[in-house]
Motif scaffolding. Structure first.
Motif, PDB file in Angstrom:
ATOM      1  N   ILE A 396       0.839  -1.196   0.000  1.00 37.14           N
ATOM      2  CA  ILE A 396       0.000   0.000   0.000  1.00 37.14           C
ATOM      3  C   ILE A 396       0.877   1.251   0.000  1.00 37.14           C
ATOM      4  O   ILE A 396       0.714   2.145  -0.831  1.00 37.14           O
ATOM      5  CB  ILE A 396      -0.943   0.001   1.232  1.00 37.14           C
ATOM      6  N   TYR A 397       1.822   1.296   0.926  1.00 38.31           N
ATOM      7  CA  TYR A 397       2.625   2.521   1.004  1.00 38.31           C
ATOM      8  C   TYR A 397       3.542   2.651  -0.216  1.00 38.31           C
ATOM      9  O   TYR A 397       3.743   3.750  -0.739  1.00 38.31           O
ATOM     10  CB  TYR A 397       3.437   2.584   2.306  1.00 38.31           C
ATOM     11  N   PHE A 398       4.056   1.524  -0.694  1.00 39.34           N
ATOM     12  CA  PHE A 398       4.895   1.557  -1.900  1.00 39.34           C
ATOM     13  C   PHE A 398       4.151   2.253  -3.043  1.00 39.34           C
ATOM     14  O   PHE A 398       4.688   3.140  -3.720  1.00 39.34           O
ATOM     15  CB  PHE A 398       5.277   0.123  -2.304  1.00 39.34           C
ATOM     16  N   PHE A 399       2.892   1.850  -3.263  1.00 40.51           N
ATOM     17  CA  PHE A 399       2.134   2.429  -4.379  1.00 40.51           C
ATOM     18  C   PHE A 399       1.702   3.867  -4.073  1.00 40.51           C
ATOM     19  O   PHE A 399       1.680   4.704  -4.971  1.00 40.51           O
ATOM     20  CB  PHE A 399       0.925   1.547  -4.729  1.00 40.51           C
ATOM     21  N   GLU A 400       1.325   4.132  -2.831  1.00 47.06           N
ATOM     22  CA  GLU A 400       0.933   5.523  -2.513  1.00 47.06           C
ATOM     23  C   GLU A 400       2.097   6.472  -2.796  1.00 47.06           C
ATOM     24  O   GLU A 400       1.927   7.520  -3.430  1.00 47.06           O
ATOM     25  CB  GLU A 400       0.521   5.644  -1.041  1.00 47.06           C
ATOM     26  N   LYS A 401       3.286   6.083  -2.306  1.00 45.41           N
ATOM     27  CA  LYS A 401       4.439   6.970  -2.496  1.00 45.41           C
ATOM     28  C   LYS A 401       4.763   7.089  -3.988  1.00 45.41           C
ATOM     29  O   LYS A 401       5.033   8.188  -4.498  1.00 45.41           O
ATOM     30  CB  LYS A 401       5.632   6.432  -1.682  1.00 45.41           C
ATOM     31  N   ALA A 402       4.712   5.953  -4.680  1.00 42.04           N
ATOM     32  CA  ALA A 402       4.995   5.977  -6.121  1.00 42.04           C
ATOM     33  C   ALA A 402       4.006   6.886  -6.837  1.00 42.04           C
ATOM     34  O   ALA A 402       4.380   7.625  -7.765  1.00 42.04           O
ATOM     35  CB  ALA A 402       4.922   4.564  -6.693  1.00 42.04           C
ATOM     36  N   CYS A 403       2.758   6.856  -6.413  1.00 41.48           N
ATOM     37  CA  CYS A 403       1.724   7.651  -7.080  1.00 41.48           C
ATOM     38  C   CYS A 403       1.974   9.144  -6.871  1.00 41.48           C
ATOM     39  O   CYS A 403       1.849   9.944  -7.807  1.00 41.48           O
ATOM     40  CB  CYS A 403       0.352   7.230  -6.545  1.00 41.48           C
TER      41      CYS A 403
END
Ligand code: PA5
Length: 453
Positions: A396-403
């Motif tokens: 979740i955090y990986f994708f949030e930060k990437a986004c």
């Protein structure tokens, strides 16, 4: 525990490593902007440091509310739409037994969802089902004014009050909304519901690690501390001082933007476990709503393999070459199933006897990767060790930060969603909502000329 791993070698045919590295400084500047608030959307950066800032008292309040719902209810209806429901559903579906719904005995309430559509049949069937259950409601809306959840909640509140009385209904309803604004806040205060606040600086699609996601996930019986711990690990691993080469979110953000520049307009998120279906739905909202604006942005799509290899697989292998894939691979399943030996071997499967089903799945995954890459589809591989709370938190955090980084690289504000208002304006005008008189007149005029019949 192992962390997330990312394998990017299958994009090198389209995007050499040195081209990715050249974009590193820009990506790191975008990442820093998420911390110093120097770019657009700086009022909505509360999610960036969220995992490491959740206090023990906050956990305890969520856990004790979850416990009350768990002891009072066999079913809990999560009412919400978009960012107010997809995160919870993504995690619950990923971690739950696939047949939870069919089990007659479970140690947690069944979680069902409402307020994410306006289907009359869905609501009718839900009401009929709930009539014979002991249920509670978690009503989630940041704005507190969204039509879909408001309609569902009005119906379900009436049903619950009829069933158990107003006073017991109050014990079984939790509202999660803005601290001060919105109809849901007013209603919750008047009715004296237990409430949780969605922080002002956390937008809907970034809110899964607030009570919006954490309460339903805790009610479903999962360890929200481990989930947040996983996210906190990724918060640390993608922090503002982490070099580009080690910041997986930044690398992913660069690759997707560089592929987009080369005409890869569609990103397909791929899983090989149907439990991740709703994780893809959450991911689609995260990237779609964050980047699809100003007439630009990658179109986020998703498939469940191997299921969809027998449908969309044809398009992916040989259709227009405007796509790339991001695959979420799970290293080790939670259970073991071996394919048995059969003395007759009528199905010709004895060559697989003794192998785990996951070995077949992994070979399907590898075979597909080779076929798709050779067919012209760049492939980013993201591997998590297993499906558990910690890994889900990391993802979740990986994708949030990437986004966040990716939106800034693209040059848009990744934290607004002006486009979602257009349908609402038309719908309110057509329904003759008070305050929309001019719009009603205008849309009726439009209908009588442009959209006749
Ligand atoms: O990401 C967003 O902000 C949206 O998808 C919202 O979450 C969604 O529209 C629901 O809004 P609300 O929570 O205000 O009911």
């Amino acid at each position: 525990m192992d962390s997330i791993k990312m394998n990017i070698q299958y994009v090198y045919n389209w995007l050499p490593e040195e081209d990715i590295l050249k974009q590193g400084a820009n990506a790191i500047a975008c990442n820093r902007a998420l911390y110093d608030g120097s770019r657009e959307g700086s009022d909505f950066l509360g999610w960036v440091r969220l995992p490491s800032s959740i206090t023990d008292d906050q956990f305890k309040e969520i856990e004790s509310t979850a416990e009350s719902l768990r002891s009072a209810c066999d079913v809990v209806v999560v009412v919400g739409i978009g960012g107010s429901y997809l995160g919870a559903r993504a995690v619950i579906d990923a971690l739950n037994n696939s047949f939870d719904r069919l089990q007659t005995k479970r140690d947690h309430p069944l979680i069902v969802y409402a307020g994410n559509n306006l289907s009359e049949d869905y609501l009718y069937e839900l009401i009929k089902y709930l009539e014979n259950t002991s249920f509670g409601i978690i009503n989630i809306s940041k704005s507190g004014t969204t039509t879909e959840p408001a309609v569902a909640f009005r119906l379900l509140k009436d049903l619950l009050e009829d069933k158990v009385g107003k006073s017991e209904a109050r014990n079984r309803i939790v509202a999660i909304t803005d601290a001060k604004k919105g109809a849901l806040r007013t209603l919750a205060s008047m009715e004296k519901y237990k409430t949780f606040v969605i922080p002002d600086d956390v937008g809907g699609r970034y809110s899964v690690l607030t009570p919006v996601g954490l309460l339903p996930i805790a009610v479903a019986g999962f360890d929200i501390r481990k989930l947040v711990q996983g996210a906190a690990t990724m918060e640390k691993n993608t922090g503002p001082n982490i070099a580009f080469e080690y910041n997986l979110s930044a690398i992913y953000a660069v690759i997707r933007n560089e592929l987009y520049k080369k005409g890869k307009k569609i990103e397909i998120l791929v899983n090989y476990h149907p439990k991740l279906h709703y994780f893809s739905e959450w991911w689609k909202q995260l990237f779609g709503e964050s980047e699809g604006k100003e007439n630009k942005g990658i179109f986020p799509a998703a498939v469940d393999f191997t299921t969809d290899l027998h449908s969309m697989g044809q398009w992916i292998q040989e259709g227009e070459r405007t796509i790339f894939e991001t695959v979420i691979s799970i290293k080790e399943p939670n259970y073991r199933v071996e394919i048995p030996y059969d003395s007759q071997n009528l199905d010709g499967l004895n060559y697989l006897a003794g192998k785990r089903v996951d070995e077949v799945n992994k070979m399907a995954e590898l075979g597909t990767r080779i076929a798709h890459v050779e067919g012209g589809v760049p492939n980013i591989l993201i591997e998590i060790p297993k499906l558990d709370e910690e890994s889900m938190g990391k993802l979740i955090y990986f994708f949030e930060k990437a986004c966040g980084i990716s939106g800034y690289i693209l040059g848009v504000n990744p934290f607004n969603q002006p486009g979602v208002e257009a349908y609402k304006r038309n719908m309110f005008a057509l329904l003759e909502k008070p305050g929309y008189e001019d719009e009603t007149k205008a849309i009726k005029q439009k209908l009588s000329t442009l959209y006749k019949g």
